[in-house]
Design a protein around this motif. Structure first.
Motif, PDB file in Angstrom:
ATOM      1  N   GLU A   4       0.862  -1.227   0.077  1.00 39.19           N
ATOM      2  CA  GLU A   4      -0.183   0.000  -0.010  1.00 39.19           C
ATOM      3  C   GLU A   4       0.934   1.164  -0.103  1.00 39.19           C
ATOM      4  O   GLU A   4       2.022   1.205   0.546  1.00 39.19           O
ATOM      5  N   TYR A   5       0.533   2.226  -0.847  1.00 43.13           N
ATOM      6  CA  TYR A   5       1.266   3.463  -0.855  1.00 43.13           C
ATOM      7  C   TYR A   5       1.150   4.261   0.365  1.00 43.13           C
ATOM      8  O   TYR A   5       0.089   4.508   1.023  1.00 43.13           O
ATOM      9  N   GLN A   6       2.257   4.810   0.866  1.00 44.49           N
ATOM     10  CA  GLN A   6       2.487   5.458   2.108  1.00 44.49           C
ATOM     11  C   GLN A   6       3.230   6.728   1.909  1.00 44.49           C
ATOM     12  O   GLN A   6       4.423   6.770   1.247  1.00 44.49           O
ATOM     13  N   ALA A   7       2.278   7.856   1.859  1.00 47.38           N
ATOM     14  CA  ALA A   7       2.867   9.239   1.641  1.00 47.38           C
ATOM     15  C   ALA A   7       4.069   9.448   2.562  1.00 47.38           C
ATOM     16  O   ALA A   7       3.721   9.141   3.817  1.00 47.38           O
ATOM     17  N   PRO A   8       4.984  10.288   2.240  1.00 51.07           N
ATOM     18  CA  PRO A   8       5.960  10.862   3.451  1.00 51.07           C
ATOM     19  C   PRO A   8       5.192  11.683   4.418  1.00 51.07           C
ATOM     20  O   PRO A   8       4.096  12.424   4.178  1.00 51.07           O
ATOM     21  N   GLU A   9       5.644  11.809   5.557  1.00 54.42           N
ATOM     22  CA  GLU A   9       5.154  12.568   6.567  1.00 54.42           C
ATOM     23  C   GLU A   9       5.408  14.197   6.290  1.00 54.42           C
ATOM     24  O   GLU A   9       6.366  14.492   5.586  1.00 54.42           O
ATOM     25  N   TYR A  10       4.365  14.811   6.415  1.00 55.26           N
ATOM     26  CA  TYR A  10       4.211  16.217   6.006  1.00 55.26           C
ATOM     27  C   TYR A  10       3.478  16.976   7.193  1.00 55.26           C
ATOM     28  O   TYR A  10       2.363  16.747   7.605  1.00 55.26           O
ATOM     29  N   HIS A  11       3.913  18.400   7.565  1.00 52.78           N
ATOM     30  CA  HIS A  11       3.327  18.953   8.487  1.00 52.78           C
ATOM     31  C   HIS A  11       3.415  20.335   8.188  1.00 52.78           C
ATOM     32  O   HIS A  11       4.574  20.696   8.077  1.00 52.78           O
ATOM     33  N   ASN A  12       2.455  21.272   8.199  1.00 51.26           N
ATOM     34  CA  ASN A  12       2.444  22.675   7.995  1.00 51.26           C
ATOM     35  C   ASN A  12       1.344  23.143   8.904  1.00 51.26           C
ATOM     36  O   ASN A  12      -0.010  22.795   8.507  1.00 51.26           O
ATOM     37  N   GLU A  13       1.604  24.108   9.958  1.00 53.00           N
ATOM     38  CA  GLU A  13       0.513  24.448  10.547  1.00 53.00           C
ATOM     39  C   GLU A  13      -0.578  25.354   9.944  1.00 53.00           C
ATOM     40  O   GLU A  13      -1.739  25.570  10.248  1.00 53.00           O
ATOM     41  N   SER A  16      -3.831  21.775   5.829  1.00 54.79           N
ATOM     42  CA  SER A  16      -3.976  20.452   6.430  1.00 54.79           C
ATOM     43  C   SER A  16      -3.722  19.480   5.241  1.00 54.79           C
ATOM     44  O   SER A  16      -4.122  19.639   4.019  1.00 54.79           O
ATOM     45  N   TYR A  17      -3.167  18.202   5.470  1.00 60.04           N
ATOM     46  CA  TYR A  17      -2.972  17.511   4.561  1.00 60.04           C
ATOM     47  C   TYR A  17      -2.761  15.854   5.260  1.00 60.04           C
ATOM     48  O   TYR A  17      -2.217  15.717   6.308  1.00 60.04           O
ATOM     49  N   SER A  18      -3.510  14.837   4.646  1.00 56.76           N
ATOM     50  CA  SER A  18      -3.618  13.531   5.259  1.00 56.76           C
ATOM     51  C   SER A  18      -2.467  12.766   4.742  1.00 56.76           C
ATOM     52  O   SER A  18      -2.532  12.687   3.315  1.00 56.76           O
ATOM     53  N   PRO A  19      -1.716  12.146   5.213  1.00 62.86           N
ATOM     54  CA  PRO A  19      -0.568  11.579   4.966  1.00 62.86           C
ATOM     55  C   PRO A  19      -1.107  10.158   4.262  1.00 62.86           C
ATOM     56  O   PRO A  19      -0.318   9.537   3.479  1.00 62.86           O
ATOM     57  N   ARG A  20      -2.372   9.817   4.308  1.00 61.67           N
ATOM     58  CA  ARG A  20      -2.977   8.635   3.611  1.00 61.67           C
ATOM     59  C   ARG A  20      -3.260   9.069   2.428  1.00 61.67           C
ATOM     60  O   ARG A  20      -3.681   8.147   1.560  1.00 61.67           O
ATOM     61  N   LEU A  21      -3.380  10.275   1.926  1.00 60.19           N
ATOM     62  CA  LEU A  21      -3.875  10.657   0.437  1.00 60.19           C
ATOM     63  C   LEU A  21      -2.545  10.533  -0.457  1.00 60.19           C
ATOM     64  O   LEU A  21      -1.498  11.068  -0.071  1.00 60.19           O
ATOM     65  N   ARG A  22      -2.899  10.306  -1.701  1.00 62.93           N
ATOM     66  CA  ARG A  22      -1.968  10.368  -2.656  1.00 62.93           C
ATOM     67  C   ARG A  22      -1.842  11.597  -3.713  1.00 62.93           C
ATOM     68  O   ARG A  22      -2.848  12.112  -3.697  1.00 62.93           O
ATOM     69  N   LEU A  23      -0.786  12.222  -3.691  1.00 64.16           N
ATOM     70  CA  LEU A  23      -0.901  13.569  -4.607  1.00 64.16           C
ATOM     71  C   LEU A  23      -1.061  13.247  -5.998  1.00 64.16           C
ATOM     72  O   LEU A  23      -0.924  11.957  -6.588  1.00 64.16           O
ATOM     73  N   ALA A  24      -1.646  14.334  -6.377  1.00 63.63           N
ATOM     74  CA  ALA A  24      -2.193  14.374  -8.062  1.00 63.63           C
ATOM     75  C   ALA A  24      -1.015  13.929  -9.038  1.00 63.63           C
ATOM     76  O   ALA A  24       0.208  14.291  -8.713  1.00 63.63           O
ATOM     77  N   GLU A  25      -1.226  13.592 -10.185  1.00 64.23           N
ATOM     78  CA  GLU A  25      -0.342  13.138 -10.991  1.00 64.23           C
ATOM     79  C   GLU A  25      -0.811  13.994 -12.377  1.00 64.23           C
ATOM     80  O   GLU A  25      -1.897  13.517 -12.836  1.00 64.23           O
ATOM     81  N   ALA A  26       0.118  14.534 -12.981  1.00 67.91           N
ATOM     82  CA  ALA A  26      -0.318  15.404 -14.038  1.00 67.91           C
ATOM     83  C   ALA A  26      -0.084  14.661 -15.497  1.00 67.91           C
ATOM     84  O   ALA A  26       0.758  13.578 -15.539  1.00 67.91           O
ATOM     85  N   TYR A  27      -0.816  14.807 -16.331  1.00 65.36           N
ATOM     86  CA  TYR A  27      -0.838  14.182 -17.620  1.00 65.36           C
ATOM     87  C   TYR A  27      -0.895  15.292 -18.745  1.00 65.36           C
ATOM     88  O   TYR A  27      -1.601  16.202 -18.719  1.00 65.36           O
ATOM     89  N   ILE A  28       0.257  15.297 -19.527  1.00 58.19           N
ATOM     90  CA  ILE A  28       0.377  16.435 -20.647  1.00 58.19           C
ATOM     91  C   ILE A  28       0.638  15.770 -21.838  1.00 58.19           C
ATOM     92  O   ILE A  28       1.542  14.999 -22.098  1.00 58.19           O
ATOM     93  N   PRO A  29      -0.287  15.960 -22.747  1.00 55.14           N
ATOM     94  CA  PRO A  29      -0.077  15.292 -24.041  1.00 55.14           C
ATOM     95  C   PRO A  29       1.018  15.846 -24.895  1.00 55.14           C
ATOM     96  O   PRO A  29       1.309  17.251 -24.681  1.00 55.14           O
TER      97      PRO A  29
END
Length: 62
Positions: A4-13, A16-29
């Motif tokens: 299972e994908y594990q996002a790196p730890e991230y914290h910024n006061e 808000s960001y859940s470490p269980r969410l996957r970041l978006a991936e861009a598609y550029i034709p």
């Protein structure tokens, strides 16, 4: 079995960001440089290249 994908730890006061969410991936034709819009039309449509122009069409009843 795929791990299972594990996002790196991230914290910024300030954000808000859940470490269980996957970041978006861009598609550029790939682009072939051919016809281009004139400057005024490009500004109106948000792109210089007709192949990349994707107008927004509002659906009825939504």
């Amino acid at each position: 079995m795929e791990k299972e994908y594990q996002a790196p730890e991230y914290h910024n006061e300030h954000e808000s960001y859940s470490p269980r969410l996957r970041l978006a991936e861009a598609y550029i034709p790939y682009q072939r440089y051919g016809r281009i819009f004139n400057p005024q039309e490009a500004l109106e449509k948000g792109t210089l290249f007709p192949e990349l122009y994707r107008p927004y069409h509002k659906r009825e009843g939504v």
